[in-house]
Design a protein around this motif. Sequence first.
Motif, PDB file in Angstrom:
ATOM      1  N   ARG A  56     -16.079  16.089   3.305  1.00  0.00           N
ATOM      2  CA  ARG A  56     -15.375  14.983   2.645  1.00  0.00           C
ATOM      3  C   ARG A  56     -15.823  14.766   1.210  1.00  0.00           C
ATOM      4  O   ARG A  56     -15.184  14.031   0.465  1.00  0.00           O
ATOM      5  N   TYR A  78     -12.311   7.524  -2.506  1.00  0.00           N
ATOM      6  CA  TYR A  78     -11.673   7.902  -1.237  1.00  0.00           C
ATOM      7  C   TYR A  78     -10.415   7.092  -0.962  1.00  0.00           C
ATOM      8  O   TYR A  78      -9.524   7.547  -0.234  1.00  0.00           O
ATOM      9  N   ILE A  79     -10.301   5.901  -1.563  1.00  0.00           N
ATOM     10  CA  ILE A  79      -9.051   5.128  -1.424  1.00  0.00           C
ATOM     11  C   ILE A  79      -7.944   5.830  -2.221  1.00  0.00           C
ATOM     12  O   ILE A  79      -6.800   5.954  -1.746  1.00  0.00           O
ATOM     13  N   ASP A  80      -8.282   6.309  -3.416  1.00  0.00           N
ATOM     14  CA  ASP A  80      -7.312   7.084  -4.202  1.00  0.00           C
ATOM     15  C   ASP A  80      -6.899   8.352  -3.460  1.00  0.00           C
ATOM     16  O   ASP A  80      -5.732   8.753  -3.488  1.00  0.00           O
ATOM     17  N   ALA A 137       0.420   3.899   1.509  1.00  0.00           N
ATOM     18  CA  ALA A 137       0.460   4.457   2.861  1.00  0.00           C
ATOM     19  C   ALA A 137       1.397   3.695   3.789  1.00  0.00           C
ATOM     20  O   ALA A 137       1.588   4.095   4.939  1.00  0.00           O
ATOM     21  N   GLU A 191       0.859  -1.182   0.000  1.00  0.00           N
ATOM     22  CA  GLU A 191       0.000   0.000   0.000  1.00  0.00           C
ATOM     23  C   GLU A 191       0.899   1.238   0.000  1.00  0.00           C
ATOM     24  O   GLU A 191       1.957   1.241   0.650  1.00  0.00           O
ATOM     25  N   GLU A 202      -6.792   8.785  -0.250  1.00  0.00           N
ATOM     26  CA  GLU A 202      -5.866   8.407   0.835  1.00  0.00           C
ATOM     27  C   GLU A 202      -4.461   8.187   0.283  1.00  0.00           C
ATOM     28  O   GLU A 202      -3.457   8.594   0.890  1.00  0.00           O
ATOM     29  N   ALA A 203      -4.380   7.541  -0.897  1.00  0.00           N
ATOM     30  CA  ALA A 203      -3.069   7.320  -1.520  1.00  0.00           C
ATOM     31  C   ALA A 203      -2.419   8.652  -1.886  1.00  0.00           C
ATOM     32  O   ALA A 203      -1.210   8.848  -1.684  1.00  0.00           O
ATOM     33  N   GLN A 231     -10.655  -1.823  -2.824  1.00  0.00           N
ATOM     34  CA  GLN A 231     -10.444  -1.538  -1.409  1.00  0.00           C
ATOM     35  C   GLN A 231      -9.072  -1.974  -0.907  1.00  0.00           C
ATOM     36  O   GLN A 231      -8.505  -1.326  -0.023  1.00  0.00           O
ATOM     37  N   ARG A 253      -2.868  11.503  -0.404  1.00  0.00           N
ATOM     38  CA  ARG A 253      -2.388  12.147   0.838  1.00  0.00           C
ATOM     39  C   ARG A 253      -1.068  11.528   1.286  1.00  0.00           C
ATOM     40  O   ARG A 253      -0.160  12.228   1.724  1.00  0.00           O
ATOM     41  N   ALA A 254      -0.962  10.196   1.177  1.00  0.00           N
ATOM     42  CA  ALA A 254       0.285   9.527   1.580  1.00  0.00           C
ATOM     43  C   ALA A 254       1.441   9.977   0.680  1.00  0.00           C
ATOM     44  O   ALA A 254       2.552  10.231   1.161  1.00  0.00           O
TER      45      ALA A 254
END
Lengths: 217, 233
Positions: free
Chosen positions: B56, A167-169, A139, A137, A171-172, B136, A174-175
């Motif tokens: 969000r 939202y998974i993209d 992150a 991952e 998060e990536a 996911q 942001r990491a």
Amino acid sequence: MSPPEATRLRGKVAAASRGRGGRPPGARRPGRLSDHGPSVWSVRHCGIRTSLRGARASATLDVMAPQRTETAERARDALTHWIRVRVVAGVLLTYLTVSFAIGDAYPFSTFAMYAESPREPWASHVLALDERGAAHEVADFVGYRCDRAPDLDRPFCGAGRDRRVGYIDAEAARALATRDHAAAHPRHLRVVRRGWNLSSPDLTLDCPIATCEASAR
Amino acid sequence: MRLVLALGGAWLAPSLLAAVGAGAALRFARRPRALGAGALALVAHGALVESLAAVRGARWHNYYTVAAALSGWLAVLAFHRLGEGRECEGAVERLAEHGAAAGLAATYVGAFASKLLASGASWLSPAELRALLIGQTGLVGDGPGAAVARAIVSSTALATALLAFVAAAQLSALAYPFTARARAAVGTALLAFHLGTLALTPVFYSEATALLLAFSYPWPTLLARAPKRRARA
């Protein structure tokens, strides 16, 4: 049933409705009963009124018994259950009807996430591949220093579109933006968007995003 | 409700809302017939959920299960208030509990109906579950969850069977609020669905899981039996 007997029973019903007289100690207070016709009893239970056709015989038993008989208890339980069924069905159908009428508006929702079968031939996920090619991952690392600004919004590099989780993209992304972190023991990574073919998931395709150095978290 | 976007920019308003909501929720927990406190908790929760969604850019449906259950409870209380009677106050709480269970069940029936309307039977194709697991998790990791996820993505039969289980569990929620046995059976199936999802993905519907645990089993009876067992031992 003779008229004087009927009058006496009506009196018992009224007394039971008022909650005094005719009840043995410890017996529960019965629901109010009133005759609405030849075979319909109207029952008010906890402020909620309902009627039950054909319950007259059981209800009569309930009224006539000096002690609570098993049959009378069953009759009242059946009436209570019927009210509960109506309340539950009312809440369930109202929530569903309003949700599908107005869509997602608090507190209503149709919970339509993942409802649509994917039309895209691919599904993808952003990964960091280490020197050995093992996937992690994004992150799992911090302090990214890349050869170019990672653009996760670029279209998929294979034939056809891919399904992504927004939202998974995010998060990536942001990491990958944690560049100011002091990188200790940096590792060489290739950041890619890996796609899996949904008809044949053994078929994968890596779309390069950037080449970076970062430290394991 | 997009107006509450402004709430996300400052600490004071959300903090006040959270304090008011928590206070109302505590009062409602102590007095489950307090319609006003329950309604205030629902409104405060709604304002926070909507502001979070605005900030969000996406709704978190986890919070809506709580809202649905609380709405069901409050609807029964309001219906009772509208009626003229005040008798059998204890029974009203039992009815309200059934209303809450109905609200909770409606969320699962709604999820099933959405799938049926959006995709029909094609929702049972393995592509849906494959896309979910890939999106996911990226199928990375060495743990048992990652291994199972890879097996599901590779096996059409396994993916279809799991999707069929999910659809059946969600549809059976129609029966959930009506009887104690249905609550236990359907609740267990839905808990298995949530815990299975958690084992395979980072997605966890904690609020829904807590509500299912609370409403699906006859806790007063079970807890009453527990000391007797201990005493016998």
